[in-house]
Design a protein around this motif. Structure first.
Motif, short mmCIF file in Angstrom:
data_model
loop_
_atom_site.label_atom_id
_atom_site.label_comp_id
_atom_site.label_asym_id
_atom_site.label_seq_id
_atom_site.Cartn_x
_atom_site.Cartn_y
_atom_site.Cartn_z
N LYS A 127 0.81 -1.22 0.00
CA LYS A 127 0.00 0.00 0.00
C LYS A 127 0.84 1.27 0.00
O LYS A 127 0.47 2.26 -0.63
CB LYS A 127 -0.92 0.02 1.22
CG LYS A 127 -2.06 -0.98 1.19
CD LYS A 127 -2.96 -0.80 2.40
CE LYS A 127 -4.14 -1.75 2.36
NZ LYS A 127 -5.03 -1.58 3.54
N THR A 128 1.96 1.25 0.71
CA THR A 128 2.75 2.47 0.89
C THR A 128 4.10 2.45 0.19
O THR A 128 4.71 3.50 0.01
CB THR A 128 2.99 2.73 2.39
OG1 THR A 128 3.86 1.71 2.89
CG2 THR A 128 1.69 2.73 3.16
N GLY A 129 4.59 1.26 -0.17
CA GLY A 129 5.90 1.14 -0.78
C GLY A 129 7.03 1.21 0.24
O GLY A 129 8.21 1.22 -0.12
N ARG A 130 6.70 1.26 1.53
CA ARG A 130 7.72 1.35 2.57
C ARG A 130 8.38 0.00 2.81
O ARG A 130 7.73 -1.02 2.79
CB ARG A 130 7.09 1.87 3.86
CG ARG A 130 6.47 3.23 3.73
CD ARG A 130 5.66 3.61 4.97
NE ARG A 130 4.92 4.84 4.74
CZ ARG A 130 4.00 5.33 5.58
NH1 ARG A 130 3.73 4.67 6.70
NH2 ARG A 130 3.36 6.45 5.29
N GLY A 131 9.69 0.06 3.06
CA GLY A 131 10.43 -1.16 3.30
C GLY A 131 10.94 -1.75 1.99
O GLY A 131 10.59 -1.28 0.90
N PRO A 132 11.76 -2.78 2.08
CA PRO A 132 12.33 -3.31 3.32
C PRO A 132 13.42 -2.38 3.88
O PRO A 132 14.02 -1.61 3.13
CB PRO A 132 12.92 -4.65 2.89
CG PRO A 132 13.23 -4.47 1.43
CD PRO A 132 12.17 -3.56 0.90
N PHE A 185 5.36 -2.60 12.04
CA PHE A 185 5.86 -2.23 10.71
C PHE A 185 5.51 -3.29 9.67
O PHE A 185 5.09 -2.97 8.56
CB PHE A 185 7.38 -2.02 10.75
CG PHE A 185 7.96 -1.63 9.42
CD1 PHE A 185 7.87 -0.33 8.97
CD2 PHE A 185 8.57 -2.58 8.62
CE1 PHE A 185 8.39 0.03 7.73
CE2 PHE A 185 9.10 -2.24 7.38
CZ PHE A 185 9.00 -0.92 6.93
N CYS A 186 5.67 -4.54 10.05
CA CYS A 186 5.43 -5.63 9.10
C CYS A 186 3.95 -5.91 8.87
O CYS A 186 3.60 -6.78 8.06
CB CYS A 186 6.14 -6.91 9.57
SG CYS A 186 7.94 -6.77 9.52
#
Length: 225
Positions: A127-132, A185-186
């Motif tokens: 959804k956000t493109g955050r990570g890894p 976060f995960c």
């Protein structure tokens, strides 16, 4: 997190979940060296939490032990990179006693049992493109970035046990914080974009599952015995 802390007929039970205040729960986990001296009823812990994001306050007490035991956790969420000197506006006396302990959610050594599904170095939010979070200096480069500042104050005024118990509780709380924020976060895609009404509904459903899980495991233990 509450589901992970519930098992073998013990853990967390949500008594009430209301906006801002009166969020109460109870559960227990104490080291064996002190459990040997206490009756079963002493293991019940009561927790009250006042959540007014970005500031939160949690107070844990024991009905059996009374006023000699208290764990207070004050939290402030700040959109920075861990460089705010006094995020909780502590006075000079508390600042002089404060011990800063940095927790890196990508460090697997911060937790006990490793789970691949809860590793921020492997997770990427659809959804956000955050990570890894793989870069060694991820806290300096990731965007957005937020720091969760916590002040944990432990009181255990029981002669002969005070120092050891306070150190144990601080260590236990540290491990819980590391694990919880790895899980948070995960699970970004599980909560990102939810309304407050949807979050409350999810919390209510979790509370029901906790009760069912405890009751099922208590029933299994009774049948086995």
């Amino acid at each position: 997190m509450s589901m992970n802390e519930t098992g073998s007929g013990e853990g967390v039970e949500v008594i009430a979940n209301e906006p801002y205040d009166n969020e109460k729960g109870k559960g227990h986990r104490v080291p064996s060296w002190i459990a040997a001296f206490l009756p079963k009823g002493a293991f019940e812990m009561h927790e009250e939490a006042w959540n007014a994001y970005p500031h939160c306050l949690t107070v844990m007490t024991s009905p059996f032990i009374g006023s000699i035991f208290k764990v207070v956790t004050e939290t402030m969420h700040v959109g920075d990179r861990g460089d705010t000197e006094n995020a909780l506006n502590l006075d000079a006396k508390v600042l002089g006693q404060r011990v800063i302990d940095d927790i890196d959610v990508t460090n697997d050594k911060e937790i006990g049992a490793y789970k691949e599904s809860e590793d921020p170095k492997l997770y990427k939010s659809a959804k956000t493109g955050r990570g890894p979070l793989t870069a060694e200096d991820w806290r300096k480069t990731c965007d957005p970035c937020m720091t969760c500042y916590k002040l944990v104050t432990v009181e255990f005024s029981w002669w002969g046990f005070q120092t050891a118990m306070e150190r144990y509780i601080q260590s236990m709380m540290r491990g819980m914080f590391a694990l919880f924020h790895r899980q948070l976060f995960c699970d970004t895609d599980g909560w990102y974009g939810m309304t407050i009404e949807e979050l409350r509904a999810m919390e209510d459903e979790t509370a029901k599952k906790l009760i069912d899980k405890r009751n099922q495991e208590l029933a299994s233990k009774t049948e086995f015995n």
